[in-house]
Write an enzyme that holds these catalytic residues in place. Structure first.
Site, PDB file in Angstrom:
ATOM      1  N   ARG A 172      55.240  48.694  26.667  1.00 26.38           N
ATOM      2  CA  ARG A 172      54.304  47.583  26.468  1.00 26.38           C
ATOM      3  C   ARG A 172      52.895  48.155  26.315  1.00 26.38           C
ATOM      4  O   ARG A 172      52.386  48.808  27.224  1.00 26.38           O
ATOM      5  CB  ARG A 172      54.358  46.631  27.673  1.00 26.38           C
ATOM      6  CG  ARG A 172      53.320  45.538  27.667  1.00 26.38           C
ATOM      7  CD  ARG A 172      53.479  44.610  28.878  1.00 26.38           C
ATOM      8  NE  ARG A 172      52.494  43.543  28.848  1.00 26.38           N
ATOM      9  CZ  ARG A 172      51.423  43.492  29.638  1.00 26.38           C
ATOM     10  NH1 ARG A 172      51.186  44.423  30.536  1.00 26.38           N
ATOM     11  NH2 ARG A 172      50.568  42.491  29.528  1.00 26.38           N
ATOM     12  N   ASN A 222      52.880  39.236  35.646  1.00 21.88           N
ATOM     13  CA  ASN A 222      52.277  40.413  36.271  1.00 21.88           C
ATOM     14  C   ASN A 222      52.106  40.111  37.743  1.00 21.88           C
ATOM     15  O   ASN A 222      51.421  39.145  38.114  1.00 21.88           O
ATOM     16  CB  ASN A 222      50.903  40.718  35.657  1.00 21.88           C
ATOM     17  CG  ASN A 222      51.005  41.238  34.235  1.00 21.88           C
ATOM     18  OD1 ASN A 222      52.108  41.412  33.701  1.00 21.88           O
ATOM     19  ND2 ASN A 222      49.861  41.488  33.616  1.00 21.88           N
ATOM     20  N   GLU A 257      47.049  37.955  30.925  1.00 18.21           N
ATOM     21  CA  GLU A 257      46.309  37.432  32.066  1.00 18.21           C
ATOM     22  C   GLU A 257      45.056  36.639  31.705  1.00 18.21           C
ATOM     23  O   GLU A 257      43.931  37.061  32.006  1.00 18.21           O
ATOM     24  CB  GLU A 257      45.933  38.584  33.007  1.00 18.21           C
ATOM     25  CG  GLU A 257      47.111  39.386  33.490  1.00 18.21           C
ATOM     26  CD  GLU A 257      46.742  40.390  34.594  1.00 18.21           C
ATOM     27  OE1 GLU A 257      45.546  40.537  34.883  1.00 18.21           O
ATOM     28  OE2 GLU A 257      47.643  40.994  35.168  1.00 18.21           O
ATOM     29  N   GLU A 297      54.108  43.578  34.413  1.00 23.57           N
ATOM     30  CA  GLU A 297      53.339  44.569  35.174  1.00 23.57           C
ATOM     31  C   GLU A 297      53.685  44.429  36.647  1.00 23.57           C
ATOM     32  O   GLU A 297      53.744  43.314  37.178  1.00 23.57           O
ATOM     33  CB  GLU A 297      51.818  44.357  35.067  1.00 23.57           C
ATOM     34  CG  GLU A 297      51.200  44.783  33.781  1.00 23.57           C
ATOM     35  CD  GLU A 297      49.678  44.576  33.770  1.00 23.57           C
ATOM     36  OE1 GLU A 297      49.043  44.604  34.843  1.00 23.57           O
ATOM     37  OE2 GLU A 297      49.153  44.377  32.665  1.00 23.57           O
ATOM     38  N   TYR A 316      51.204  41.639  41.635  1.00 21.67           N
ATOM     39  CA  TYR A 316      50.689  42.712  42.494  1.00 21.67           C
ATOM     40  C   TYR A 316      50.711  42.336  43.969  1.00 21.67           C
ATOM     41  O   TYR A 316      50.967  43.162  44.820  1.00 21.67           O
ATOM     42  CB  TYR A 316      49.273  43.110  42.056  1.00 21.67           C
ATOM     43  CG  TYR A 316      49.291  43.826  40.737  1.00 21.67           C
ATOM     44  CD1 TYR A 316      49.560  45.184  40.672  1.00 21.67           C
ATOM     45  CD2 TYR A 316      49.107  43.129  39.536  1.00 21.67           C
ATOM     46  CE1 TYR A 316      49.631  45.845  39.459  1.00 21.67           C
ATOM     47  CE2 TYR A 316      49.187  43.785  38.318  1.00 21.67           C
ATOM     48  CZ  TYR A 316      49.442  45.147  38.281  1.00 21.67           C
ATOM     49  OH  TYR A 316      49.533  45.801  37.077  1.00 21.67           O
ATOM     50  N   HIS A 360      44.411  42.313  25.380  1.00 19.00           N
ATOM     51  CA  HIS A 360      44.299  42.758  26.766  1.00 19.00           C
ATOM     52  C   HIS A 360      42.814  43.035  27.016  1.00 19.00           C
ATOM     53  O   HIS A 360      42.405  44.157  27.301  1.00 19.00           O
ATOM     54  CB  HIS A 360      45.176  43.991  26.995  1.00 19.00           C
ATOM     55  CG  HIS A 360      45.512  44.259  28.440  1.00 19.00           C
ATOM     56  ND1 HIS A 360      46.805  44.410  28.895  1.00 19.00           N
ATOM     57  CD2 HIS A 360      44.732  44.408  29.527  1.00 19.00           C
ATOM     58  CE1 HIS A 360      46.799  44.644  30.206  1.00 19.00           C
ATOM     59  NE2 HIS A 360      45.547  44.653  30.612  1.00 19.00           N
TER      60      HIS A 360
END
Ligand code: FCB
Length: 480
Positions: A99, A317, A188, A384, A319, A143
């Site tokens: 990606r 994504n 995002e 991600e 985290y 991005h």
């Protein structure tokens, strides 16, 4: 938001012993897609080459104090010049897919007008080399590197930017659509809107909440218009998606103020994107919250239909996750004056990464099962997931990053658990292929599977990279 899941009762996990790293992918199917991810500004460098014009990040990096140590992406990982070597490194990891993002100011300098053949040629070569090595190219069109000229014309709070994005997207499809089947519009949008236009931590560094909400709508509109154009222009069937950053938002207690704080966080963090994308409408509670803060989503006729152009997949994504309270602690300030009700993050007693982010794999399972429940029928891919830690390199550049390996293992298990619970998760991309420019943190934070020595540009796979490669290999062997 699922108020019944409660990480407060989850004890802090002990460090994962080496034996627990084995079999992390157990339960994932043979056709599960494994990948690694990067983005253009974070790795490419060569910011003035082959006709590229400045993006908002080139400009932001020059603002004193904006980026740690005054770092910038001028050279980054020098990937623009080292791409063949990097593609070989990707192939050596044994992943299915890579990606990466396309730099808008490289392929359409200034953000308008015709394509720049020299800029496109780089991605053309990248795609060919990936395919040559049997690695699937997975493109992200945006991005965060908006051409500076478009920011000068108003940026994402300006409606025209959405149209410019759709034009640009079609240029990339025209050039690469014969070979690329996986297309992601935005990475995002929460970060673009909130960090860029509300909090000012990211480019372009503005701090105006109502403008940030205009940016939310125009990012989504840009996605929708681009989705329509990409589908129409694609010379072969494509898999089309968008990537959102999300965590689970938990209330600190059953107190109505805490439950409401978690609802608001989930509203601005997740539902304001997911509801229009999937259901074709903004969530009424969020719209009402915004009105109280003097902000609105500038919707025009037809916008929501465009935004709800059917998706083939949703990129997630992940985290960390957060616990919210709506109750001030003793002595804390009263609710803010601008109509925003009081809200605070409640720090958990959990291990953290070098970013200070709580490590909560369980939050990923909760998030994926919730997405499967509230937005059914949408295949999910982790686009991600990863962690920064303070790596110590040996003289030969190798890094024994047990902490990062454990992070990956625990989160891959969390994905498998979500599948068992019914979520349709089909792939996992590690962030990131290699250490790179971590936005406002510059080169201070290292997320790579591969270490980059920025003085020599030498790449050395860390222990986590070897573990990731072996985990993918074992998972395939077991299932074949
Ligand atoms: C995400 C970004 C990615 C990287 C990771 C750590 O928000 O998409 O570029 O910075 O965080």
């Amino acid at each position: 938001m699922d108020a019944t899941t409660d990480i407060r009762s989850t004890p802090a996990p002990a460090p994962t012993p080496a034996t627990a790293l084995a079999g992390a992918a157990d339960g994932l199917p043979a056709d599960f897609l494994w990948g690694v991810a990067t983005s253009s500004y974070q790795i490419e460098g060569a910011v003035q080459e082959d006709g590229r014009t400045p993006s908002i990040w080139d400009t932001f990096c020059r603002v004193p104090g904006a980026v740690v140590d005054g770092d910038n992406g001028d050279i980054a990982c020098d990937h623009y010049h080292r791409m063949p070597e990097d593609v070989a490194m990707i192939a050596d990891l044994g992943v299915d897919a890579y990606r990466f993002s396309v730099a808008w100011p490289r392929v359409q300098p200034g953000g308008r007008g015709p394509a720049n053949a020299r800029g496109l040629a780089f991605y053309d070569r990248l795609v060919d080399q990936l395919l040559d090595k049997g690695v699937l190219p997975w493109i992200t069109l945006y991005h965060w590197d908006l051409p500076q000229e478009l920011e000068d014309a108003g940026g994402w709070p300006e409606r025209d930017t959405a149209h410019r994005f759709a034009d640009y997207s079609e240029l990339v499809m025209d050039a690469l659509g014969d070979r690329v089947r996986h297309w992601t519009t935005l990475n995002e949008p929460w970060c673009s809107a909130m960090l860029g236009y509300d909090q000012g931590h990211h480019a372009p560094g503005r701090k105006h909440f109502p403008d940030a909400m205009k940016a939310v709508h125009h990012l989504l509109l840009g996605h929708g218009l681009a989705a329509q154009r990409l589908r129409a222009a694609a010379p072969q069937p494509i898999q089309l998606g968008i990537t959102l950053n999300m965590g689970n938002s938990y209330p600190a207690s059953d107190h109505p103020a805490d439950v409401d704080a978690a609802r608001r966080a989930d509203g601005l963090g997740a539902r304001i994107y997911l509801d229009p994308l999937v259901h074709g409408r903004y969530p009424a509670d969020v719209v009402a919250d915004l009105a109280r803060r003097g902000a609105e989503l500038p919707v025009q006729d037809g916008d929501l239909e465009a935004i709800a152009t059917p998706l083939d997949l949703l990129g997630v994504n992940y985290y960390s996750s957060h616990v919210f309270s709506g109750l001030p602690e003793d002595g804390e300030a009263a609710p803010a004056a601008d109509g925003e009700p009081f809200s605070r993050l409640v720090k958990q007693d959990l291990p953290v990464t070098a970013m200070g982010w709580d490590i909560i794999p369980r939050g990923l399972t909760d998030l994926l099962t919730r997405l499967g429940r509230d937005y059914p029928g949408l295949p999910l891919y982790i686009t991600e997931n990863g962690a920064a830690f303070d790596d110590t390199a040996d003289a030969d550049g190798s890094v024994q990053d047990d902490d990062r390996t454990a992070y990956f293992a625990d989160h891959i298990r969390a994905v498998a658990a979500a599948r068992t619970a019914g979520a349709d998760v089909r792939g996992y991309f590690a962030w990131s292929l290699m250490d790179n420019f971590e936005w406002a943190f510059g080169y201070d934070k290292r997320f790579g599977l591969v270490r980059v020595d920025y003085d020599t540009q030498r790449r050395t796979p860390k222990q986590s990279a070897l573990w990731f490669r072996d985990t993918i290999r074992e998972s395939r062997t077991r299932q074949s």
